[in-house]
Design a protein around this motif. Structure first.
Motif, short mmCIF file in Angstrom:
data_model
loop_
_atom_site.label_atom_id
_atom_site.label_comp_id
_atom_site.label_asym_id
_atom_site.label_seq_id
_atom_site.Cartn_x
_atom_site.Cartn_y
_atom_site.Cartn_z
N LEU A 33 -18.21 -5.10 -3.37
CA LEU A 33 -17.20 -4.23 -2.76
C LEU A 33 -17.71 -3.79 -1.39
O LEU A 33 -18.92 -3.69 -1.17
CB LEU A 33 -16.96 -2.99 -3.63
N GLU A 34 -16.77 -3.50 -0.49
CA GLU A 34 -17.16 -2.93 0.79
C GLU A 34 -17.65 -1.51 0.58
O GLU A 34 -17.19 -0.80 -0.32
CB GLU A 34 -15.97 -2.93 1.76
N LYS A 35 -18.55 -1.05 1.44
CA LYS A 35 -19.07 0.31 1.33
C LYS A 35 -17.97 1.34 1.49
O LYS A 35 -18.03 2.44 0.94
CB LYS A 35 -20.16 0.53 2.38
N SER A 36 -16.92 0.96 2.22
CA SER A 36 -15.79 1.86 2.47
C SER A 36 -14.73 1.82 1.37
O SER A 36 -13.72 2.53 1.46
CB SER A 36 -15.13 1.52 3.81
N ASP A 37 -14.94 0.98 0.36
CA ASP A 37 -13.95 0.85 -0.72
C ASP A 37 -13.79 2.20 -1.43
O ASP A 37 -14.80 2.80 -1.84
CB ASP A 37 -14.41 -0.20 -1.73
N PRO A 38 -12.55 2.70 -1.56
CA PRO A 38 -12.32 4.01 -2.20
C PRO A 38 -12.93 4.11 -3.60
O PRO A 38 -13.41 5.17 -4.01
CB PRO A 38 -10.80 4.10 -2.27
N LEU A 39 -12.92 3.00 -4.34
CA LEU A 39 -13.48 3.00 -5.68
C LEU A 39 -14.98 3.30 -5.64
O LEU A 39 -15.49 4.08 -6.45
CB LEU A 39 -13.24 1.63 -6.33
N THR A 114 -12.62 -6.71 -11.84
CA THR A 114 -13.67 -5.75 -12.15
C THR A 114 -14.87 -5.96 -11.24
O THR A 114 -15.30 -7.10 -11.04
CB THR A 114 -14.10 -5.91 -13.63
N PRO A 115 -15.44 -4.88 -10.68
CA PRO A 115 -16.59 -5.01 -9.78
C PRO A 115 -17.79 -5.68 -10.46
O PRO A 115 -18.07 -5.44 -11.64
CB PRO A 115 -16.92 -3.56 -9.42
N LEU A 116 -18.49 -6.52 -9.70
CA LEU A 116 -19.69 -7.19 -10.18
C LEU A 116 -20.90 -6.57 -9.50
O LEU A 116 -21.02 -6.59 -8.27
CB LEU A 116 -19.62 -8.69 -9.87
N SER A 138 -22.97 6.80 -16.78
CA SER A 138 -23.64 6.41 -15.54
C SER A 138 -22.60 6.14 -14.46
O SER A 138 -21.40 6.00 -14.75
CB SER A 138 -24.54 5.20 -15.77
N VAL A 139 -23.07 6.03 -13.22
CA VAL A 139 -22.16 5.85 -12.10
C VAL A 139 -22.79 4.92 -11.07
O VAL A 139 -23.99 4.98 -10.81
CB VAL A 139 -21.79 7.21 -11.46
N ILE A 140 -21.97 4.04 -10.51
CA ILE A 140 -22.40 3.15 -9.43
C ILE A 140 -21.88 3.71 -8.11
O ILE A 140 -20.67 3.94 -7.96
CB ILE A 140 -21.87 1.72 -9.64
N THR A 141 -22.77 3.97 -7.17
CA THR A 141 -22.40 4.49 -5.86
C THR A 141 -23.27 3.83 -4.79
O THR A 141 -24.33 3.27 -5.10
CB THR A 141 -22.58 6.02 -5.76
N PRO A 142 -22.87 3.90 -3.52
CA PRO A 142 -23.73 3.39 -2.45
C PRO A 142 -24.82 4.39 -2.07
O PRO A 142 -25.67 4.09 -1.24
CB PRO A 142 -22.74 3.17 -1.29
#
Length: 324
Positions: A33-39, A114-116, A138-142
């Motif tokens: 995903l792009e870093k700017s992706d709202p998700l 679905t994000p990979l 848990s959470v995936i974030t940049p």
């Protein structure tokens, strides 16, 4: 290498990201995903759940029981054999992310919504989960820094929303009188296919169907399907199963359905420390003493001690035998 495969491999390294747990432990990797992706900005929240299966990535990813979960593959290579539409267990993935050490390009993974998340060390991640007590939210974030404790307490995890995967209406699969009635809480397609092979009329009904409505269909068998989430939250479904058990109609269940039967009998359900998901789990057949190697996918289990107490004293007013 085709252009689509090259684009897929490049997309896997699109953004540096981190999988955070509530105790501050984090695992690094990259996400497509792009870093700017709202998700990604909002944070991709889910319950981390690993599977030890070395095959069946497609069946696992499309299993509705994984609703709201980060699917973690302990096998390092995912997608390294061709996909087959016939093995899809639903029309899409209901997981919040798919996590593996390596993803291979193929038409299934390339078209997945679905994000990979390509994790730098899935071995360490799986070992951490097996040792971590308490929540696996848990959470995936940049962001390299984990969110606050309060954020984890208010995490928008959707594991217990049967309405997102369960059948809503009555559907006739095989017409005829006195059908098998499948209560669909988020049923895998393989279960429906196997029920069809029995050669009887087959009807599926919604996850919120009442016991009286099911009885009006004059079923020869009531089958309670698999599904996502914590069965202890499904008070309406438990009450309906309890009423079904009072009918002179056979009731069978698998996964969530089996757990609902346990609760309806008055025994409790326990949350397993890290679940049991894979294709090589041994199960003993008590009639013969044989060991069967089985496929499993569940984070909860019947309380053995309480269920044993219900073998002779239960609402069925008959003795129960635990066969497996």
């Amino acid at each position: 290498m085709s252009k689509s495969k090259k684009n897929f491999l490049e997309s896997l390294n699109r953004t540096q990201a981190f999988l955070h747990f509530d105790d501050g432990t984090s695992f690094s990797g990259t996400i497509n995903l792009e870093k700017s992706d709202p998700l990604l900005i909002k944070g991709i929240w889910g319950e981390s759940a690993f599977t030890t299966a070395m095959t069946g990535y497609q069946e696992t990813i499309t299993d509705p029981s994984f609703l709201g979960q980060h699917i973690i593959f302990s096998s390092p290579h995912i997608g390294n054999y061709p996909p087959n539409k016939k093995v899809n267990q639903s029309s899409k993935s209901h997981a919040t992310s798919i996590i593996a050490r390596d993803f291979f390009p193929n038409s299934f993974l390339e078209n997945l919504d679905t994000p990979l998340f390509t994790c730098d060390d899935t071995r360490a991640l799986v070992r951490f989960i097996t040792q971590k007590k308490g929540s696996h939210i848990s959470v995936i974030t940049p962001n390299e820094v984990a969110p606050s404790k309060e954020s984890f307490e208010k995490a928008p995890v959707k594991c217990n929303q049967l309405d997102l995967v369960g059948e809503q209406e009555v559907e006739t699969i095989v017409p005829g009188d006195s059908p098998i009635v499948l209560v669909n809480y988020g049923c895998k397609s393989a279960i429906i296919k196997n029920l069809k092979k029995l050669g009887f009329p087959l009807v599926t009904v919604g996850y919120n169907t009442t016991a009286k409505q099911i009885k009006s269909l004059n079923p020869r068998l009531i089958f309670l399907s698999n599904g996502p989430g914590d069965p202890r939250h499904y008070t309406f479904q438990i009450e309906q199963v309890k009423e079904m058990l009072s009918f002179e109609i056979p009731v069978r269940g698998i996964c969530l359905g089996h757990q609902l039967i346990t609760l309806a009998l008055g025994a409790s359900i326990i949350k397993l420390p890290f679940g049991q998901r894979g294709v090589n789990h041994p199960v003993i057949e008590h009639e013969t003493g044989k060991i069967l190697i089985t496929s499993q996918n569940h984070g909860y289990a019947s309380n053995k001690e309480e269920l044993t107490q219900k073998l002779k004293n239960n609402i069925l007013k008959r003795e129960i035998f635990i066969s497996y």
